[in-house]
Design a protein around this motif. Sequence first.
Motif, short mmCIF file in Angstrom:
data_model
loop_
_atom_site.label_atom_id
_atom_site.label_comp_id
_atom_site.label_asym_id
_atom_site.label_seq_id
_atom_site.Cartn_x
_atom_site.Cartn_y
_atom_site.Cartn_z
N GLU A 1 0.83 -1.21 0.00
CA GLU A 1 0.00 0.00 0.00
C GLU A 1 0.87 1.26 0.00
OE1 GLU A 1 -0.52 -2.66 1.78
OE2 GLU A 1 -2.63 -3.21 1.72
N ALA B 1 2.25 1.69 -3.47
CA ALA B 1 1.25 2.20 -4.40
C ALA B 1 0.99 3.68 -4.15
CB ALA B 1 -0.04 1.41 -4.27
N GLU C 1 -3.15 8.73 -6.74
CA GLU C 1 -4.47 8.74 -7.33
C GLU C 1 -4.95 7.33 -7.65
OE1 GLU C 1 -5.79 12.23 -9.98
OE2 GLU C 1 -5.31 10.62 -11.35
N PHE C 2 -4.06 6.55 -8.28
CA PHE C 2 -4.43 5.19 -8.63
C PHE C 2 -4.67 4.37 -7.36
CE2 PHE C 2 -3.68 0.75 -9.64
CZ PHE C 2 -4.43 0.61 -10.79
N PHE D 1 -5.73 5.37 -4.56
CA PHE D 1 -7.06 5.72 -4.04
C PHE D 1 -8.15 5.03 -4.83
CE2 PHE D 1 -10.84 8.40 -4.16
CZ PHE D 1 -11.10 8.54 -2.81
N VAL D 2 -7.99 5.01 -6.15
CA VAL D 2 -9.04 4.43 -7.00
C VAL D 2 -9.19 2.93 -6.76
CG1 VAL D 2 -9.70 3.96 -9.39
CG2 VAL D 2 -8.87 6.21 -8.76
N VAL D 3 -8.07 2.21 -6.55
CA VAL D 3 -8.22 0.77 -6.28
C VAL D 3 -8.64 0.48 -4.84
CG1 VAL D 3 -6.89 -0.50 -7.99
CG2 VAL D 3 -5.71 0.62 -6.12
N GLY D 4 -8.74 1.52 -4.01
CA GLY D 4 -9.29 1.30 -2.68
C GLY D 4 -8.27 1.24 -1.56
N VAL D 5 -7.04 1.71 -1.81
CA VAL D 5 -6.06 1.80 -0.73
C VAL D 5 -6.47 2.94 0.20
CG1 VAL D 5 -3.65 2.33 -0.20
CG2 VAL D 5 -4.20 0.90 -2.17
N PRO D 6 -6.49 2.72 1.51
CA PRO D 6 -6.87 3.80 2.42
C PRO D 6 -5.76 4.86 2.49
CG PRO D 6 -6.22 1.87 3.68
CD PRO D 6 -6.17 1.47 2.23
#
Lengths: 203, 275
Positions: free
Chosen positions: B152, B155, B161-162, B164-169
């Motif tokens: 995480e 990433a 931005e990416f 966040f989009v895949v759901g990393v807090p």
Amino acid sequence: MLGILKPCGGEIKVLGEEPHNAKHRVGYMPQNADFNIKFPISVREIVLMGRLYGSRPRWWYSHMDHQKTEAVLKKVGMWEHRFTPIGHLSGGQRQRVLIARALATDPEILFLDEPTASVDPEFETDLFDFMKELNKTVTILMVTHDIGVISRNVKSVACVNRTMIFHKGGKITQEMIDMAYGCPVDLVAHGLPHRVLPVHQGK
Amino acid sequence: MWDVLQFEFMRNALLAGVLVSISCGIIGSLIVANRIVFLSGGIAHAAFGGIGLALYLGFPPALGAALFSVAVSFVIGGVSLKSKHRADTVIGVLWAVGMALGIIFIDLTPGYNADPMSYLFGSILSVSKADIWFTVALDVVILVITLAFYREFLAMSYDEEFAFVVGVPVRFLYFLLLCMTALSIVMIIRIVGLILVIALLTIPPYIAEKYTNSLWKMMVLSSLLGILFTLVVLWISYSYDVTSGATIILVAGAAFFLAQIMNAIVGRTLQTGRR
């Protein structure tokens, strides 16, 4: 539409859900492939990022994640470069890596923001062929300012200007585009973007 | 040379240097990768306010610095998320206000006679057993958190931005990173002092970044570089009786310029080789 910015007004639904909830069903490729190019990270690590929370949070990437990564990297033709640092690639190659990363998320919709912005012309053609193939299984939403690149494979067009939709093509089928322009619009139209736009507006 | 190790303060200094280098390498790499170097500088200097407050109220300065710098890191973090464009200004203000508060509190402390210089420039030769245990605990916490969230953090550092989009807090990790930074800074202040914190956090990762191809290798290499610097410095400051904190930075700085020059030469030979 990805849930990054909150809308000033109105409501956004992606696949019938709030963008926040539809996150896992959407693949996203950013406009600029040239960010952070000095970052010490390999192609494979970037694509693996797409597998974060692919199914459920895990301690480390599973065998399946690695298989998926191999598959998408082969798809975009970057498997040989899997251990290359991102900074050693060309703009077009970086773009392919980012497309691979978006695909690694197993998306139902693929958002491509200016996919041809930093791609060499050769790959641009490849890219559209590739997207046509891909389009059989996933919806592709492409944002572009380069009107010339709207290939004949594009199934519908929406024009957006100043946050206001001034012309929405809704469902323009292949035949409709052909009728509107009098000829199949493909990559050959590169030199005529200014002629393409007025036709579009006048409709 | 080994006879210096018969002194307990020397053994403590060595141990503290090695332990701090480990957390420095990990946190420093994340700071450099996330480009929050200036932010960390703000936290370090604002921590001085905590030290002054702790001295005034009569509790351990390290505790005051820890609480204060964590609080400041959350304020700065919140501001930098809310208004990205003015974050640097706010950091600059907190940086100065923290320092000023520290000085005023030290002035107000009755009978205060400790040397503020030791906080500004550190004193690796006076670290205690308690300091070492605190550093061990900090290293373990940082190591566990970084291992648990490595993917995480990677990433987020590469493409927020990416991530966040895949759901990393992303927000949670950002504040977690700031929190770890604040705590490491408190410990680094003991070694090199708050003025020089930033150099120890950023120089090893910056050098390491050029010679590694992944974030974890960068962390390992910068930890090793940090350890090397501390060893060299302890030897120098013991032999020549100079301030250890400043010497660490000079050694690291020398290594930094050496690495730059080497890079330029290597880069040029590679280019001519290609032609």
